[in-house]
Write a protein that holds these residues in place. Structure first.
Motif, short mmCIF file in Angstrom:
data_model
loop_
_atom_site.label_atom_id
_atom_site.label_comp_id
_atom_site.label_asym_id
_atom_site.label_seq_id
_atom_site.Cartn_x
_atom_site.Cartn_y
_atom_site.Cartn_z
N LYS A 113 0.81 -1.22 0.00
CA LYS A 113 0.00 0.00 0.00
C LYS A 113 0.85 1.27 0.00
O LYS A 113 0.48 2.27 -0.58
CB LYS A 113 -0.90 0.01 1.25
N LEU A 115 3.34 2.17 -1.51
CA LEU A 115 4.08 2.51 -2.73
C LEU A 115 5.56 2.66 -2.38
O LEU A 115 6.16 3.71 -2.54
CB LEU A 115 3.54 3.79 -3.35
N SER C 49 3.25 0.25 -10.34
CA SER C 49 2.65 0.12 -9.01
C SER C 49 1.76 1.34 -8.69
O SER C 49 0.76 1.21 -8.00
CB SER C 49 3.73 -0.06 -7.95
N ARG C 53 -2.08 0.97 -7.91
CA ARG C 53 -2.64 1.43 -6.64
C ARG C 53 -3.89 2.28 -6.88
O ARG C 53 -4.87 2.18 -6.16
CB ARG C 53 -1.60 2.26 -5.88
N ASN C 57 -7.42 1.52 -5.42
CA ASN C 57 -8.13 2.55 -4.64
C ASN C 57 -9.56 2.73 -5.14
O ASN C 57 -10.50 2.75 -4.35
CB ASN C 57 -7.42 3.90 -4.77
#
Lengths: 149, 292, 129
Positions: A113, A115, C49, C53, C57
């Motif tokens: 999460k 990053l 990534s 993400r 989200n």
């Protein structure tokens, strides 16, 4: 004519065929840099999967550089070794450096999460991966993706 | 006295070639089936010419000298073509080392009266040709490796046939060992076929995979994960008893993957997922009849 | 059953654009009361990534707003790369194409409806668009 191989000292040498230096300073540079890498990868005829792996790795490394060191320099080189062609990317920053490189290269370190560095994942995407870091001076990451690797 | 060696050899070129040819033709391992004597003469002539034209008394003791670039090039060419033609390493070795004998014989004749120089020159020649020999072998092996690489590519290409077994179901039988390079080819062709056909289910049959170790299992799991990421389901079939044994013994977790022992049962499972039913025609008519 | 939102990403997104997309989409879900979101990434050649993400989200955000997100049309090379990178996008639904994505959404919403409110069982969803 076949490329010549001489005594061992002269074999397996990496020859640089072309070079391109791209400064990385802003977030917009990420996509620009990716497009540049794609150009070179296409030029040497790299397959789509290897291209995608290389560009994704490049994207991760550029992001790390922006995030942890406020940018730096990225060098794109077309290289050849023996019969194999490839792309070498060198990322040089003058950021805080990584205290424990070995730990950073382990899966699970600062990933997910947050990053994080995601270095192990990035390493899996390329053929060769090298990282040198000095705390307080900066980090140099070099990756190579061979055309058929 | 010394500085005359290169010139001396150049003067004796004709003799050297003749001697070398004689040595080669006399050798039991001569492969007239692979190369005619004329070709051999031409090859040898070219090499000796290149060598003698570049030879000086300085570089005689320096095999690394760039003066010999042409010689190395010719040697590499000869060596690679021999590798492709199917010469044995020994035959290729004899070819280059018999040149040494020819050169030695010439200097021996010429320097009969000066044993000290003869010894020195002889050592130098020996070293030079040895170095040529090393290059010859390196290139020879490289030539062979190329043949192997080409064959590997060909095998990789022909060994990933994705089959459309049903509308919405594709299958890929894997034959042979699954290494990481192969996995990428397998994944790529399987996923591409899934996209092209819009198939929701893929069956990976590993009946033809000789052994499954943790690395192979990891490759299988990756393929399944990638298929799922695309939005399709992946079933692994062809789990032989031995494979089941090793998988459990190695503690590999395949519990997140649908595995079946045969392609038939995988297909059956796929039908269930697609809510399809396969029935015997006769039975269908008889039930119809009984309904009436 | 409510309707679906379809978002097609046409280019490799700059980070700020991707963040905007996240904000806009959540706003739209709230405004339209959509029960499903389809994100078509068939034109996207790189998912790193960061992008992964953002997708995760969006899926999580819409989820708590009672809408399902399905990512459709992922390129094979992108899927292979994400797996190698160790980013399997857990929790995000995926489908091969828009059509299959809609099918999946209908099924999901239908199943949810059954679980929440068994009275709706005899009214199969037909309002999807």
């Amino acid at each position: 004519m076949e490329k010549r191989t001489t005594a061992t000292t002269r074999t397996s040498l990496v020859t640089v065929l072309s070079k391109d230096k791209v400064p990385i300073a802003r977030e917009q540079d990420v996509v620009l840099f990716r497009n540049r890498v794609k150009e070179y990868a296409t030029k040497i005829g790299m397959g789509i999967v290897n291209q995608t792996k290389l560009i994704t790795a490049a994207s991760e490394l550029v992001r790390n550089m922006l995030r942890y060191a406020n940018g730096g320099d990225a060098l794109i080189e077309v290289i050849s070794k023996g019969r194999e062609n490839g792309i070498r990317l060198t990322f040089t920053d003058e950021g805080p450096g990584i205290a424990d490189v070995q730990k950073a290269m382990k899966d699970g370190f600062s990933t997910g999460k947050s990053l994080g560095l995601g270095l192990p994942g990035t390493k899996r995407l390329v053929s060769e991966f090298d990282i040198k870091s000095v705390v307080g001076q900066g980090t140099v990451v070099t990756v190579i993706k061979w055309k058929n690797g | 006295m010394k500085k005359d060696i290169a010139k001396l050899l150049q003067r004796k070129k004709k003799q050297i070639i003749d001697l070398w040819m004689k040595n080669q033709l006399a050798d039991a391992s001569l492969r007239e089936d692979l190369m005619s004597n004329e070709e051999l003469l031409e090859q040898s002539d070219e090499l000796v010419n290149a060598l003698l034209s570049k030879l000086t008394d300085d570089n005689l003791s320096n095999a690394e000298s760039t003066d010999f670039d042409d010689v190395y090039e010719i040697l590499s060419g000869i060596s690679i073509s021999r590798a492709r033609q199917g010469f044995s390493p020994r035959e290729t070795g004899v070819y280059i080392f018999s040149l040494k004998d020819a050169l030695q014989e010439i200097v021996q004749q010429e320097l009969r009266n000066d044993p000290v120089t003869l010894y020195e020159v002889s050592i130098k020649i020996s070293k030079l040709i040895d170095s040529f020999g090393v290059v010859t072998f390196e290139t020879f092996i490289k030539g062979r490796e190329e043949v192997i690489l080409r064959q590997t590519d060909e095998i990789a290409e022909i060994s990933t046939p994705v089959i459309r077994v049903w509308d919405g179901i594709v299958a890929l039988p894997i034959i042979g060992t699954l290494d990481s390079a192969r996995t990428q080819v397998v994944m790529e062709s399987l996923l591409q076929e899934i996209v092209d056909t819009g198939s929701g289910i893929a069956i990976l049959d590993i009946s033809g995979v000789p052994a499954v170790d943790s690395l192979v299992a990891q490759h299988l799991i990756k393929t399944v994960s990638a298929t799922r990421l695309m939005g399709a389901e992946c079933i692994i079939s062809g789990i032989r008893p031995e494979i089941a044994q090793t998988v459990v013994h190695l503690g590999i977790d395949l519990s997140n993957i649908v595995t079946k022992s045969t392609l038939a049962s995988a297909l059956k499972h796929a039908f269930t997922l697609l809510q399809l039913e396969v029935r015997r025609k006769q039975k269908e008519t008889s039930t119809l009849k009984s309904n009436i | 059953m409510g309707h679906f939102l379809l978002v097609t990403i046409q280019v490799d997104l700059y980070d700020r654009l991707a963040l905007n997309l996240e904000a806009d989409l959540v706003q739209m879900v709230s405004k339209t009361g959509a029960r499903g979101v389809l994100i078509d990434i068939s034109a996207v050649s790189i998912v790193d990534s960061f992008m992964g993400r953002i997708i995760g989200n969006i899926a999580n955000m819409t989820k708590i707003m009672d809408a399902e997100t399905v990512v459709v049309g992922m390129q094979p090379a992108v899927a292979i790369t994400l797996i190698e990178l160790g980013l399997p996008l857990t929790g995000v639904h995926t489908a091969l194409n828009v059509e299959k994505g809609m099918e999946l959404l209908r099924k999901k919403i239908l199943v949810d409806g059954e679980a929440d409110n068994s009275d709706d069982e005899d009214q199969p969803g037909d309002g999807a668009e």
